[in-house]
Design an enzyme around this catalytic site. Structure first.
Site, PDB file in Angstrom:
ATOM      1  CB  SER A   1      -0.942   0.014   1.200  1.00  0.00           C
ATOM      2  OG  SER A   1      -2.012  -0.860   0.948  1.00  0.00           O
TER       3      SER A   1
ATOM      4  CE  LYS B   1      -3.899   0.695  -0.946  1.00  0.00           C
ATOM      5  NZ  LYS B   1      -4.544   0.228   0.284  1.00  0.00           N
TER       6      LYS B   1
ATOM      7  CE1 TYR C   1      -4.905  -1.342  -4.385  1.00  0.00           C
ATOM      8  CE2 TYR C   1      -5.362  -3.698  -4.394  1.00  0.00           C
ATOM      9  CZ  TYR C   1      -5.091  -2.533  -3.706  1.00  0.00           C
ATOM     10  OH  TYR C   1      -4.977  -2.555  -2.335  1.00  0.00           O
TER      11      TYR C   1
ATOM     12  CE1 TYR D   1      -4.336   1.493   4.505  1.00  0.00           C
ATOM     13  CE2 TYR D   1      -2.813   0.381   5.976  1.00  0.00           C
ATOM     14  CZ  TYR D   1      -3.171   0.796   4.725  1.00  0.00           C
ATOM     15  OH  TYR D   1      -2.349   0.520   3.686  1.00  0.00           O
TER      16      TYR D   1
ATOM     17  CB  VAL E   1       0.108  -5.774   4.290  1.00  0.00           C
ATOM     18  CG1 VAL E   1      -1.135  -5.167   4.914  1.00  0.00           C
ATOM     19  CG2 VAL E   1      -0.083  -6.074   2.820  1.00  0.00           C
TER      20      VAL E   1
HETATM   21  N1  GLN Z   1      -2.200  -5.462  -1.754  1.00  0.00           N
HETATM   22  C1  GLN Z   1      -2.728  -5.304  -0.445  1.00  0.00           C
HETATM   23  C2  GLN Z   1      -4.227  -5.494  -0.480  1.00  0.00           C
HETATM   24  O1  GLN Z   1      -4.830  -5.119  -1.445  1.00  0.00           O
HETATM   25  C3  GLN Z   1      -2.409  -3.938   0.058  1.00  0.00           C
HETATM   26  C4  GLN Z   1      -2.924  -3.683   1.435  1.00  0.00           C
HETATM   27  C5  GLN Z   1      -1.953  -2.958   2.318  1.00  0.00           C
HETATM   28  O2  GLN Z   1      -0.763  -2.894   2.092  1.00  0.00           O
HETATM   29  N2  GLN Z   1      -2.486  -2.424   3.396  1.00  0.00           N
HETATM   30  O3  GLN Z   1      -4.812  -6.021   0.424  1.00  0.00           O
END
Ligand code: GLN
Length: 303
Positions: free
Chosen positions: A63, A66, A187, A239, A257
């Site tokens: 993420s 993003k 994505y 988050y 993650v």
């Molecule tokens: N690729 C992970 C997902 O879509 C990204 C989530 C994350 O890093 N928080 O769940």
């Protein structure tokens, strides 16, 4: 202040805790990463770079990507981006579906999965190749060739049931323009990018220099856009732990993650920490502790 001893000391202090937390296993390709890794890298606005621990080891940025897709989308779309994406913390886990129903398919912010999928949809529409553009941006910012990890992308695609649900749900509200499969392909690829702490600290450097490219000085985004991205990182970048991060660390952060966390002190420095063991909110456990130690030892925070 000499920052090298600070970074060395953070790694040494956390060494006894290596292995704490849980490596993300819902993406099978990430489950095999050793949790006993810890890296930290920092770049000052003037361009001095410092590193300690596993700072040169590439990891799955997940993420953290993003941040960079949001940057591309703000560049291409300006304020029209916000017609389909909010700017409020969700207070919910990153992959939650619950708010999307009552809020008619408009995600709370661009950093939860639903919001990032909505950003991906806009990029698929406005780029000739969204995949090529994100790699070009990351390679240019870090000054090194950045690539997707196709094994991780395939692993995400085969286990991404929640993301598939989120995308279909938004599509049902008429909030995605492109095919769900095409949007998710982008994505999953953006999340699969592999980069090291050193590369990410450099790639995020425009956020501590009024939007200017760390190596060329050109505008990556405007000063106002850089300020806004930092604001979103502080309020939404980690988050449902964003309040806790602001309380304990007080820096705009974006986590993933894979265990990476990018942090920015506007006008001063960008840094990246990595340790794959996560806490229950999906943020790196030792990464958060490393940032907390950094702020405590240097007094460098926005507050
Ligand atoms: N690729 C992970 C997902 O879509 C990204 C989530 C994350 O890093 N928080 O769940």
């Amino acid at each position: 202040m000499d920052l090298q001893p600070v970074l060395d000391d953070i790694v040494a202090t956390l060494e006894p805790q290596l292995g704490a937390g849980k490596v993300a296993s819902y993406i099978p390709a990430l489950a095999s990463v050793s949790p006993r890794r810890l890296g930290i890298a920092l770049r000052t606005r003037e361009g001095a770079e410092y590193r300690a621990g596993d700072a040169n080891t590439p990891f799955s940025i997940q993420s953290v990507s993003k941040l960079f897709t949001l940057t591309l989308a703000m560049r291409h779309l300006g304020d029209t981006l916000w017609e389909r994406i909010g700017r409020e913390p969700s207070g919910n886990p990153f992959n939650s579906l619950v708010q999307l129903e009552s809020e008619q398919g408009v995600p709370r912010n661009p950093f939860i999965n639903a919001g990032a999928i909505a950003v991906a949809d806009r990029l698929v529409s406005c780029c000739d190749s969204a995949r090529a553009d994100i790699l070009a941006l990351l390679s240019s910012l870090s000054g090194e060739t950045i690539v997707f990890d196709e094994e991780v992308a395939a692993s995400e695609a085969s286990s991404g049931f929640r993301n598939i649900a989120l995308a279909n749900f938004m599509k049902s509200f008429g909030k995605l323009d492109n095919d769900v499969a095409q949007v998710l392909d982008f994505y999953f690829h953006q999340c699969s990018v592999a980069m090291s702490c050193v590369q990410l600290a450099r790639a995020a450097a425009y956020l501590c220099s009024d939007g200017r490219h760390p190596l060329t000085g050109e505008a990556v985004v405007t000063e106002r856009q850089a300020r806004r991205i930092n604001a979103l990182m502080l309020t939404c970048g980690t988050y449902d732990a964003a309040g806790e991060f602001a309380f304990r660390i007080g820096l705009p952060c974006k986590s993933g993650v894979g265990g990476g966390i990018v942090a920015v002190l506007p006008d001063t420095l960008s840094l990246c920490v990595w340790s794959p063991g996560l806490d229950e909110t999906g943020n790196s456990l030792l990464g958060m502790k490393a940032l907390e130690l950094f702020v405590a030892r240097t007094g460098l925070s926005v507050f």
